[in-house]
Design a protein around this motif. Structure first.
Motif, mmCIF file in Angstrom:
data_model
loop_
_atom_site.group_PDB
_atom_site.id
_atom_site.type_symbol
_atom_site.label_atom_id
_atom_site.label_comp_id
_atom_site.label_asym_id
_atom_site.label_seq_id
_atom_site.Cartn_x
_atom_site.Cartn_y
_atom_site.Cartn_z
ATOM 1 N N LYS A 123 1.111 -0.968 0.217
ATOM 2 C CA LYS A 123 -0.248 -0.272 0.165
ATOM 3 C C LYS A 123 0.733 1.431 -0.255
ATOM 4 O O LYS A 123 2.465 1.582 0.190
ATOM 5 C CB LYS A 123 -0.834 -0.015 1.372
ATOM 6 N N ALA A 124 0.206 2.557 -0.202
ATOM 7 C CA ALA A 124 1.065 3.954 -0.958
ATOM 8 C C ALA A 124 0.825 4.138 1.078
ATOM 9 O O ALA A 124 -0.402 4.202 1.702
ATOM 10 C CB ALA A 124 0.507 5.016 -1.334
ATOM 11 N N LEU A 125 1.638 4.816 1.133
ATOM 12 C CA LEU A 125 1.891 5.150 2.428
ATOM 13 C C LEU A 125 2.186 6.612 2.554
ATOM 14 O O LEU A 125 2.913 6.570 1.630
ATOM 15 C CB LEU A 125 2.502 4.999 4.074
ATOM 16 N N LEU A 126 1.810 8.036 3.923
ATOM 17 C CA LEU A 126 2.823 9.350 3.810
ATOM 18 C C LEU A 126 3.067 8.827 4.885
ATOM 19 O O LEU A 126 3.167 8.612 6.274
ATOM 20 C CB LEU A 126 1.410 10.361 3.539
ATOM 21 N N ILE A 127 4.516 9.398 5.343
ATOM 22 C CA ILE A 127 5.659 9.536 6.328
ATOM 23 C C ILE A 127 6.367 10.809 6.019
ATOM 24 O O ILE A 127 6.203 11.270 5.020
ATOM 25 C CB ILE A 127 5.877 8.507 6.174
ATOM 26 N N ARG A 128 6.503 10.991 7.602
ATOM 27 C CA ARG A 128 6.682 12.688 7.528
ATOM 28 C C ARG A 128 8.465 12.718 7.008
ATOM 29 O O ARG A 128 9.817 11.337 7.869
ATOM 30 C CB ARG A 128 6.975 12.582 9.392
ATOM 31 N N ILE A 181 0.229 7.435 7.631
ATOM 32 C CA ILE A 181 -1.511 7.665 7.221
ATOM 33 C C ILE A 181 -1.410 7.344 5.548
ATOM 34 O O ILE A 181 -0.585 6.846 5.055
ATOM 35 C CB ILE A 181 -1.270 9.580 6.645
ATOM 36 N N ALA A 182 -2.221 6.651 6.234
ATOM 37 C CA ALA A 182 -2.363 5.231 4.558
ATOM 38 C C ALA A 182 -3.318 5.945 3.478
ATOM 39 O O ALA A 182 -3.506 7.387 3.885
ATOM 40 C CB ALA A 182 -3.815 4.571 4.944
ATOM 41 N N LEU A 183 -3.112 6.184 2.333
ATOM 42 C CA LEU A 183 -3.788 6.861 0.650
ATOM 43 C C LEU A 183 -4.602 5.344 0.083
ATOM 44 O O LEU A 183 -4.217 4.709 0.107
ATOM 45 C CB LEU A 183 -2.361 6.952 0.514
#
Length: 217
Positions: A123-128, A181-183
């Motif tokens: 899956k695609a995620l948002l990371i800092r 954060i899951a996209l």
């Protein structure tokens, strides 16, 4: 003139990159065949070497033979006899120092990436990244090893952070799940978004307002 030039670049750039990638792949296959043929030519007597060299120089022969060998190997690998030979080969290679480390690592990575039931790019995620006030798109590749999870003592995930515009290189990171954060976008859409440096929006985000934000896991 500038407007027309940019329009022409937009038309030819995708085609040029596609042709370059295909040419590179075909050249790699032909290079493998050429290396094998060079070794064979060096072994055979001189009267046969000229014929073999002529065969080697035929256009497209190397690519065709390598592709056929790959298909034939795959055909054998999925049958019982082929699997037995693969086990023998693995045991042989794993007894060679240095070679076994490279071979086993590449084998595990290729099996994970090419297997339909693997965890690679799930899956695609948002990371800092690279600091707490900015975000980057990454891909979840699985869960940390048991020893790592035990020592970290929290819920972490393995992620691959690709670079732009070349997503084949990047960074492997272990980050807390609560800080991701899951996209909704697919892995393919996220890759296109990364390669385009954010200029190509994912189809799943069309129609959403800029105020909408994905929900944390």
């Amino acid at each position: 003139m500038k407007k027309y030039f940019i329009a022409g670049i937009l038309v030819w750039a995708p085609m040029a990159v596609t042709i370059w990638v295909i040419t590179w792949g075909l050249g790699l296959l032909d290079g493998v065949f050429g290396s094998v043929m060079s070794a064979i030519i060096a072994v055979f007597p001189e009267q046969f070497s000229s014929d073999l060299q002529h065969f080697r120089n035929l256009p497209g022969v190397g690519i065709l033979i390598v592709v056929l060998v790959i298909i034939f190997t795959g055909l054998l690998a999925i049958h019982f006899a082929g699997q037995w030979w693969m086990r023998i080969w693995d045991r042989f290679v794993n007894r060679i120092p240095i070679v076994r480390s490279i071979y086993s690592s590449v084998q595990q990575v290729s099996t994970t990436l090419l297997s339909g039931n693997g965890n690679a790019f799930s899956k695609a995620l948002l990371i800092r990244y690279p600091h707490a006030d900015s975000w980057a798109i990454a891909f979840q590749t699985g869960l940390p090893a048991k020893e790592i999870s035990t020592k970290l003592g929290a819920d972490y995930v393995n992620v691959f952070l690709p670079t732009t515009p070349n997503p084949t290189s990047g960074f492997f990171m272990i980050v807390p799940r609560e800080q991701t954060i899951a996209l909704d976008m697919s892995v393919e859409e996220a890759l296109k978004h990364i390669v385009s440096m954010g200029s190509v929006p994912p189809h799943s985000s069309i129609g959403k307002t800029a105020l909408e934000s994905p929900k944390p896991l």
